[in-house]
Design a protein around this motif. Structure first.
Motif, PDB file in Angstrom:
ATOM      1  N   SER A  44       0.830  -1.200   0.000  1.00 36.59           N
ATOM      2  CA  SER A  44       0.000   0.000   0.000  1.00 36.59           C
ATOM      3  C   SER A  44       0.867   1.254   0.000  1.00 36.59           C
ATOM      4  CB  SER A  44      -0.923  -0.020   1.219  1.00 36.59           C
ATOM      5  OG  SER A  44      -1.705   1.148   1.279  1.00 36.59           O
ATOM      6  N   PHE A  45       1.894   1.262   0.832  1.00 38.62           N
ATOM      7  CA  PHE A  45       2.831   2.379   0.894  1.00 38.62           C
ATOM      8  C   PHE A  45       3.559   2.538  -0.434  1.00 38.62           C
ATOM      9  CE2 PHE A  45       6.889   4.043   3.177  1.00 38.62           C
ATOM     10  CZ  PHE A  45       6.563   5.345   2.849  1.00 38.62           C
ATOM     11  N   ALA A  46       4.020   1.417  -0.995  1.00 38.02           N
ATOM     12  CA  ALA A  46       4.737   1.466  -2.276  1.00 38.02           C
ATOM     13  C   ALA A  46       3.832   1.981  -3.386  1.00 38.02           C
ATOM     14  CB  ALA A  46       5.271   0.075  -2.630  1.00 38.02           C
ATOM     15  N   GLY A  47       2.567   1.582  -3.378  1.00 40.91           N
ATOM     16  CA  GLY A  47       1.633   2.045  -4.396  1.00 40.91           C
ATOM     17  C   GLY A  47       1.383   3.530  -4.313  1.00 40.91           C
ATOM     18  N   MET A  48       1.324   4.064  -3.084  1.00 42.65           N
ATOM     19  CA  MET A  48       1.130   5.503  -2.912  1.00 42.65           C
ATOM     20  C   MET A  48       2.330   6.273  -3.451  1.00 42.65           C
ATOM     21  SD  MET A  48       2.307   8.161  -0.806  1.00 42.65           S
ATOM     22  CE  MET A  48       2.663   7.552   0.857  1.00 42.65           C
ATOM     23  N   LEU A  49       3.535   5.841  -3.122  1.00 46.37           N
ATOM     24  CA  LEU A  49       4.727   6.530  -3.619  1.00 46.37           C
ATOM     25  C   LEU A  49       4.833   6.440  -5.136  1.00 46.37           C
ATOM     26  CD1 LEU A  49       7.406   5.494  -0.965  1.00 46.37           C
ATOM     27  CD2 LEU A  49       6.456   7.778  -1.309  1.00 46.37           C
ATOM     28  N   GLN A  50       4.441   5.310  -5.685  1.00 42.48           N
ATOM     29  CA  GLN A  50       4.468   5.154  -7.140  1.00 42.48           C
ATOM     30  C   GLN A  50       3.459   6.088  -7.803  1.00 42.48           C
ATOM     31  OE1 GLN A  50       3.635   1.148  -8.536  1.00 42.48           O
ATOM     32  NE2 GLN A  50       5.039   1.424 -10.259  1.00 42.48           N
ATOM     33  N   ALA A  51       2.279   6.252  -7.178  1.00 43.35           N
ATOM     34  CA  ALA A  51       1.273   7.174  -7.716  1.00 43.35           C
ATOM     35  C   ALA A  51       1.781   8.607  -7.698  1.00 43.35           C
ATOM     36  CB  ALA A  51      -0.023   7.056  -6.923  1.00 43.35           C
ATOM     37  N   LEU A  52       2.489   8.987  -6.631  1.00 45.93           N
ATOM     38  CA  LEU A  52       3.048  10.334  -6.524  1.00 45.93           C
ATOM     39  C   LEU A  52       4.167  10.538  -7.528  1.00 45.93           C
ATOM     40  CD1 LEU A  52       3.445  13.084  -5.118  1.00 45.93           C
ATOM     41  CD2 LEU A  52       4.809  11.893  -3.368  1.00 45.93           C
ATOM     42  N   SER A  53       5.114   9.619  -7.555  1.00 44.66           N
ATOM     43  CA  SER A  53       6.261   9.751  -8.450  1.00 44.66           C
ATOM     44  C   SER A  53       5.858   9.648  -9.915  1.00 44.66           C
ATOM     45  CB  SER A  53       7.285   8.665  -8.129  1.00 44.66           C
ATOM     46  OG  SER A  53       8.372   8.702  -9.030  1.00 44.66           O
ATOM     47  N   GLY A  54       4.825   8.848 -10.197  1.00 49.88           N
ATOM     48  CA  GLY A  54       4.444   8.589 -11.577  1.00 49.88           C
ATOM     49  C   GLY A  54       3.459   9.581 -12.157  1.00 49.88           C
TER      50      GLY A  54
END
Length: 261
Positions: free
Chosen positions: A87-97
């Motif tokens: 969940s944390f990784a998905g949030m960071l990926q959404a922000l970075s991407g």
């Protein structure tokens, strides 16, 4: 959309995501992680939002993980821990991407995951009293999920130091190693962000999206025939867009392009 832990502020084409847990220095838990991921995805799909700013209410940008969340996570089994980390990784990926420029507005503490949030943004404007750290080793864990973004910003040599020492480093040090774009006094933070917003609004939004994709496609690859062909293909494709034709016509006619209207 409304969020339990965030406020979304709109000023024209600029959307600011305010983390709104000042009582715990915007430390994140399951709810903040879910809200941030959802907000990033919603704003990325919103064509009226040209630029996204990530900020924190109160004295600090983000103190990292909420201690109550960490305590709960310490009792998780492997499957629960993996779901939580995803969940944390998905949030960071959404922000970075995100397909549009992102700016972190950082004051005070940006610790652990707070450093990760800043690194996941394209640019960082920090107050001169800001402090950063990848402090996870001091809790017996590692900065695994934030590592791709921090490594992209500061490189492996600096990461070898800070991932292992967990020590705090100041805004001026963060700028010297590539994590921070600009350092200003705390009362000039908004002006510092505005100084980046102005030139960003002058660029074509589709070109900016293509520029981010270009960096991701080329970074780290050897400069060989394949890369030469990749870059030639990308500029040829971009020149054929309506946005490129409008931008060149506006320059020749000495007028602002349509996206600045």
């Amino acid at each position: 959309m409304t969020y339990e832990t965030l406020e979304i502020e709109r000023k024209g084409a600029v959307a600011t995501i305010w983390m709104n847990r000042p009582d715990v220095f915007n430390a994140f838990n399951e709810r903040l992680i879910a809200d941030l991921g959802a907000a990033c995805r919603a704003l990325d799909a919103d064509a009226t939002a040209r630029i996204v700013v990530l900020a924190g209410r109160g004295r600090h940008f983000s103190a990292g993980a909420d201690l109550n969340w960490m305590q709960r996570a310490s009792g998780y089994g492997e499957a629960e821990n993996l779901a939580d980390a995803r969940s944390f990784a998905g949030m960071l990926q959404a922000l970075s991407g995100m397909s549009k420029p992102t700016i972190a507005r950082v004051q005070g503490a940006a610790l652990g995951g707070g450093t990760g949030l800043a690194a996941a943004c394209d640019m960082v404007v920090a107050s001169d009293d800001a402090q950063f750290s990848t402090s996870e080793v001091r809790f017996g864990i590692i900065p695994a999920v934030i590592s791709p973004y921090v490594l992209r910003a500061i490189g492996p040599r600096h990461a070898l130091r800070y991932f292992q020492t967990g020590e705090k480093f100041r805004a001026d040090q963060a700028r010297a190693i590539g994590l921070v774009s600009e350092v200003v006094s705390r009362d000039e933070l908004d002006a510092g962000v505005a100084a980046l917003v102005e030139p960003l609004l002058a660029g074509g939004p589709l070109a900016q999206q293509a520029a981010k994709q270009l960096i991701a496609a080329v970074c780290g690859r050897p400069i060989d025939a394949a890369v030469a062909e990749e870059t030639a293909t990308r500029i040829a494709r971009q020149r054929a867009t309506g946005e490129a034709k409008e931008g060149i016509a506006a320059f020749l006619q000495k007028r602002p392009p349509a996206w600045q209207g």
